[in-house]
Scaffold this active site. Sequence first.
Site, short mmCIF file in Angstrom:
data_model
loop_
_atom_site.label_atom_id
_atom_site.label_comp_id
_atom_site.label_asym_id
_atom_site.label_seq_id
_atom_site.Cartn_x
_atom_site.Cartn_y
_atom_site.Cartn_z
NE ARG A 212 -4.28 -1.34 0.08
CZ ARG A 212 -4.46 -2.35 -0.76
NH1 ARG A 212 -3.52 -2.65 -1.64
NH2 ARG A 212 -5.58 -3.04 -0.76
CD GLU A 241 -2.38 3.83 -5.43
OE1 GLU A 241 -3.28 3.02 -5.69
OE2 GLU A 241 -1.17 3.52 -5.36
CG HIS A 258 -2.53 -0.17 -6.81
ND1 HIS A 258 -3.05 0.55 -5.76
CD2 HIS A 258 -2.56 -1.46 -6.40
CE1 HIS A 258 -3.39 -0.28 -4.78
NE2 HIS A 258 -3.10 -1.51 -5.15
#
Length: 383
Positions: A212, A241, A258
Amino acid sequence: MSGMIKVVADDKIPFLKGALEGVAKVRYLPGSQISKADLVEADALITRTRTRCDRDLLEGSGVSFIASATIGYDHIDTAYCDTAGIRWTNAPGCNSSSVRQYVVSALLYLACMRKLDLEKMTLGIIGVGHVGEKVRSAGEALGMKTLLNDPPRARMEGGAGFASLNTVLEQADILTLHVPLNQGGEDNTYHLVNRDFIARAKKGAILINTSRGPVVDEPALMEGIGNSVFSAVVLDVFEKEPGISPGLLEAITLATPHIAGYSLDGKANGTALSLQALSRHFGLGLDDWRPGDLPVPQLPELLGDASQTRERELLWDIFRSTYDVSTDDQRLRSDPGSFEHFRGEYPFRREPQAYAVRLFQGYQEIYTKLEQLGFSVLGDYCA
């Protein structure tokens, strides 16, 4: 429950459309745009990380069940859901093999670009759950020494087999993060990679984060890069993000939007676990549902020449045929503002188990490594 249940689902969850329509009324919406008004009459929500499932979204809705087709669940306010009587589930381990594929691609890419001998390097794995265990096995397949750091597991299982964070930071040439995002408490991981962490890291280490974004304090990381603490940094996740600091993007070695867990295999697993959980909760009769056969790669049989090529380059040539991390890096750098678009329209990607390998003048050691990395091995071929 009488009649069909009503489900709101993220429209980017693959393989879902058509699976529920015989037993439920389904409305598909962009995950980041799902609102309270959309859920007033809904019984269930199937989501990904882009939908923040908290009181603001759920209070006053009819939602009694949330299924997240993701490993992580920090986007779900679990305390509120428990209080409100809303059951929730995630999909632990669904994309663990996909993240392993990403990490191996990054390791082999860096090894070839920087002439690294992985067999002489130590891989420090911080967080040894479903993903961390598979990364460990991949590191060992590549001949690396592995150090495992997982305080919760060490407390439950005893310290044997686990190393302290200090030991990992002192000894690991490569640090890879596979922790959940815990904000506070004994196992806090928010800004785990901070100035203190960086100061204790081995000089010239490589950092990989596929967990994360907020696990890394990005200003501290920038200082670490500037001070040459890290010789390379690979980030698939970012603190804010889809926004990325231009300075950070320029400073790191590989940047991707991601997507480490975005193989078709991992997506299929996440969707299956979510739909099965929904079925069990509402008695829909789809408890064993799986997507149909996944698309076959365009070139499912890979050929390699082991007679002249160094093993490092041979492994990379074969592995990049399944996934080349540098392609995603180039795509993101070309247009950082399209972070979400790149995620939503991610291209076809199968894991190594969808491929078979045949080598010219192959040898047992290389075949063993390929099998341990997930490939089927067909043996030698004649040029």
